[in-house]
Enzyme design. Structure first.
Site, mmCIF file in Angstrom:
data_model
loop_
_atom_site.group_PDB
_atom_site.id
_atom_site.type_symbol
_atom_site.label_atom_id
_atom_site.label_comp_id
_atom_site.label_asym_id
_atom_site.label_seq_id
_atom_site.Cartn_x
_atom_site.Cartn_y
_atom_site.Cartn_z
ATOM 1 N N ARG A 48 0.831 -1.214 0.000
ATOM 2 C CA ARG A 48 0.000 0.000 0.000
ATOM 3 C C ARG A 48 0.865 1.264 0.000
ATOM 4 N NH1 ARG A 48 -2.154 1.653 4.426
ATOM 5 N NH2 ARG A 48 -2.858 -0.380 5.197
ATOM 6 N N TYR A 100 -14.444 16.709 -16.537
ATOM 7 C CA TYR A 100 -14.872 15.309 -16.602
ATOM 8 C C TYR A 100 -16.032 15.026 -15.628
ATOM 9 C CZ TYR A 100 -14.065 10.235 -16.385
ATOM 10 O OH TYR A 100 -14.190 8.874 -16.420
ATOM 11 N N ASP A 172 -5.725 18.343 -15.970
ATOM 12 C CA ASP A 172 -6.036 16.950 -16.277
ATOM 13 C C ASP A 172 -5.598 16.734 -17.728
ATOM 14 O OD1 ASP A 172 -7.231 14.537 -17.071
ATOM 15 O OD2 ASP A 172 -8.882 14.772 -15.645
ATOM 16 N N LYS A 197 -6.148 5.392 -19.973
ATOM 17 C CA LYS A 197 -6.510 5.733 -21.336
ATOM 18 C C LYS A 197 -5.298 5.581 -22.262
ATOM 19 C CE LYS A 197 -10.331 6.757 -19.177
ATOM 20 N NZ LYS A 197 -10.590 8.086 -18.671
HETATM 21 C C1 LIG Z 1 -11.201 8.571 -17.503
HETATM 22 C C2 LIG Z 1 -10.855 9.929 -17.025
HETATM 23 C C3 LIG Z 1 -10.603 10.163 -15.672
HETATM 24 C C4 LIG Z 1 -10.735 9.091 -14.629
HETATM 25 O O1 LIG Z 1 -9.858 8.053 -14.822
HETATM 26 P P1 LIG Z 1 -10.164 6.536 -14.361
HETATM 27 O O2 LIG Z 1 -8.850 5.881 -14.601
HETATM 28 O O3 LIG Z 1 -11.270 6.035 -15.217
HETATM 29 O O4 LIG Z 1 -10.552 6.595 -12.931
HETATM 30 C C5 LIG Z 1 -10.265 11.452 -15.301
HETATM 31 N N1 LIG Z 1 -10.193 12.459 -16.189
HETATM 32 C C6 LIG Z 1 -10.448 12.271 -17.497
HETATM 33 C C7 LIG Z 1 -10.374 13.419 -18.427
HETATM 34 C C8 LIG Z 1 -10.807 11.001 -17.959
HETATM 35 O O5 LIG Z 1 -11.066 10.817 -19.249
#
Ligand SMILES: *Cc1c(COP(=O)(O)O)cnc(C)c1O
Length: 382
Positions: A48, A100, A172, A197
């Site tokens: 952790r 988001y 982000d 992603k």
């Molecule tokens: C998918 C996404 C997130 C969150 O990510 P997860 O890995 O799905 O928790 C945050 N910001 C943006 C712009 C995203 O596309």
């Protein structure tokens, strides 16, 4: 040139090969262990609070984002949680209004209860930059490109405005990827990425990261990783590191495919809106060109059809499964009003341009001719 001498492609492949001991393994293993023997030379104690696979991925991501530090978390949302957990009751976050959906939900339904409030502004409007300081924000929070409208925010300008208000800027960077845009080089203090992603790129793991050059922020992130239990799994870190090795060539193909796809929609269909950062018709095309080296893989369009017709069209596509998420090698399509943004109230949704006929395509790295043919046939059949 960044402070790292080697190029992105090379760093992606050659970083993160430590801890393999005497085996000479070129590819590091997955350390599937919850705990470590006391007194080991690298100071691991319990997964952790750290694991070799976290450290390897953290070094790789820091290299790719031109950052001193990166901390990995169980998902992008865990990374968001880690950042917001540093705030206290009474703090104000100033955020881009098109952030988001899950970030919006987290602020509205969780952190609001703890007295953290959020002010939404449109960061594509000049007047916004003069207003930021009035809110005395603890953090300024933007995304670029935004989801799903692909608004492009001038990161350098947002950083200057945040700093004039004595606040750090969080970007982000998920939709752009580290290959196409590096927020810290543009003045941001924190770059947040859902590695799920484009970095992973194969839709098989969830991981998030926060990158920074500020040692104090890094300490707070390491604390959040262990104290809040926001750590990823070693296996997911391993998969994401493997994905990162091909990020550069994938992003080149995502970007060229998406530009061709968007051009097709704009020139050869009845779409009312086609949004893609590298289309000249994009309202912030110049800013996109200035801060990104490619347009990335997302194309958003309003096909000007009824809700039923839009859904029938999407259900009939062969190469675009209807699914949330983005950034994998495979193309996907998404209907934000009924999927990613279903948790945002309809009036708020429409206020930020998410109509019932808006469709978001995540363009994969298949052959572009097949993707275009699929959509062309789908449109003529629906
Ligand atoms: C998918 C996404 C997130 C969150 O990510 P997860 O890995 O799905 O928790 C945050 N910001 C943006 C712009 C995203 O596309």
């Amino acid at each position: 040139m960044s402070k790292h001498d080697d190029h992105f492609e090379t760093r992606a492949i050659h970083s993160g090969r430590d801890f393999v001991g005497e085996t000479g393994a070129v590819t590091p293993p997955v350390w599937l262990t919850s705990t470590f023997e006391y007194g080991n030379p690298n100071g691991f104690d319990y997964t952790r609070s750290g694991n070799p696979n976290f450290r390897l991925l953290e070094r790789t991501i820091a290299e790719l984002e031109s950052a001193e530090f990166a901390t990995v978390f169980g998902s992008g949302v865990s990374a968001i949680t880690a950042l917001v957990s540093t705030l206290k009751s009474g703090d104000v976050v100033v955020a881009e209004e098109n952030i988001y959906g899950c970030t919006f939900r987290l602020f509205a339904q969780v952190f609001a209860k703890f007295g953290v409030s959020i002010e939404y502004l449109d960061f594509t409007e000049d007047a916004t930059f003069d207003k930021i300081a009035d809110f005395k924000p603890a953090i300024v929070w933007i995304e670029s490109p935004t989801n799903p409208n692909l608004k492009i925010i001038d990161i350098q300008r947002a950083a200057d405005a945040a700093h004039a208000a004595n606040a750090p800027l969080v970007v982000d960077n998920t939709f752009s990827s580290s290959y196409l845009q590096r927020p810290l080089e543009l003045g941001a203090d924190l770059s947040l990425i859902s590695l799920t992603k484009y970095t992973n790129g194969h839709s098989d793991a969830l991981v998030g990261a926060i990158c920074t050059n500020d040692a104090e922020w890094q300490e707070k992130m390491i604390f959040a990783q262990k104290a809040l239990g926001l750590q990823p799994s070693p296996m997911d870190c391993w998969l994401t590191m493997r994905g990162a090795k091909t990020e550069a060539i994938r992003m080149e193909r995502h970007s060229s495919n998406a530009l061709a796809f968007a051009t097709f929609l704009e020139n050869e269909t009845d779409a009312v809106i086609v949004r893609y950062p590298f289309l000249e018709s994009h309202p912030q095309y110049e800013i996109a060109k200035k801060q990104m080296s490619g347009g990335s893989g997302i194309v958003t369009t309003d096909l000007g059809m009824s809700l039923e017709k839009t859904q029938r069209f999407l259900n009939g596509l062969k190469f675009f499964p209807k699914a949330e998420s983005l950034g994998g090698v495979e193309s996907l399509c998404c209907h934000p009003a009924s999927m990613t943004h279903a948790s945002v109230p309809k009036d708020r949704r429409e206020a930020v341009g998410i109509t019932d006929s808006l469709v978001r395509f995540s363009i994969g790295i298949e052959h572009i001719d097949d993707l275009i043919r699929d959509v062309r046939e789908g449109l003529s059949n629906s």
